[in-house]
Design an enzyme around this catalytic site. Sequence first.
Site, PDB file in Angstrom:
ATOM      1  N   TYR A  92     -26.995 -33.583  -5.449  1.00  0.00           N
ATOM      2  CA  TYR A  92     -27.972 -33.953  -5.441  1.00  0.00           C
ATOM      3  C   TYR A  92     -29.664 -33.862  -4.741  1.00  0.00           C
ATOM      4  CZ  TYR A  92     -29.034 -39.193  -3.322  1.00  0.00           C
ATOM      5  OH  TYR A  92     -29.457 -40.295  -3.272  1.00  0.00           O
TER       6      TYR A  92
ATOM      7  N   PHE B 218     -30.117 -46.485   3.068  1.00  0.00           N
ATOM      8  CA  PHE B 218     -30.245 -47.736   2.317  1.00  0.00           C
ATOM      9  C   PHE B 218     -28.743 -48.772   1.864  1.00  0.00           C
ATOM     10  CE2 PHE B 218     -34.770 -47.138   2.230  1.00  0.00           C
ATOM     11  CZ  PHE B 218     -35.576 -48.284   2.051  1.00  0.00           C
TER      12      PHE B 218
END
Length: 255
Positions: free
Chosen positions: A161, A194
């Site tokens: 990632y 988030f």
Amino acid sequence: MEISGNAFIVTGGASGLGAATVRALAAKGGRAAIFDLADDTGASLAEELGDAAIYCHTDVADETSAQDAVAKTIAAFGAVHGVINCAGIGIPAKVVGKNGPMPLDKFTKTIQVNLVGTFNVTRLAAAKMAENTPNSEGERGVVINTASVAAYEGQVGQAAYSASKAGIVGMTLPMAREFADHGIRVVTIAPGLFETPMFDALPEKARESLEKQLPFPSRFGRPAEFALMVESILANPVLNGETIRLDSAMRMQAR
């Protein structure tokens, strides 16, 4: 770049940061093409927004799929004035775990979706934006990519990632320099934590632990706040070639 009256591509636009961006663009009088693989939610969002949005079933990492989606966007709206790349996946895995080396396909799939997918849609959209008539500032379009704070402080298990997001950061300035000749700006947002589908399944204790790493505000960011940053980037013509951290002053720990 004005939002009202202009058309934008939003990858990963069926949920999370992308869906919030689509709604924000529509609320400001813009139109959005939702590129995603989530047909039910994508089509539902497009139906909700009426003439302000269309849904395009799109594999961002596939050349033909992305080409078809861009062509559908042009057919519907006549032009593309911006692309906001939000599509992404996260497959946590240690490089060498309990069962041996990470399966190579986990790494390559993450790179394909996050990095290659971002590049693929950007190159196709930028070619169309370069054909636009420039506005009073000489702008023909804006590219906004989504990286992550993991590009800078990747945790254990985030090698794939982090590499994919660091690649997005790395291509921001070269693209901005190249596209300057066409009046196209390129800016990247590096979000922290988030409220997105990626974090929805976290146990409450895990969420509390992560929130303690956020100095202020000590909460997960809201998708609408990401969309607000998109609006700010579009509005500011001198913002170019930069990666902006949107992270409550967070610096991720090793684990």
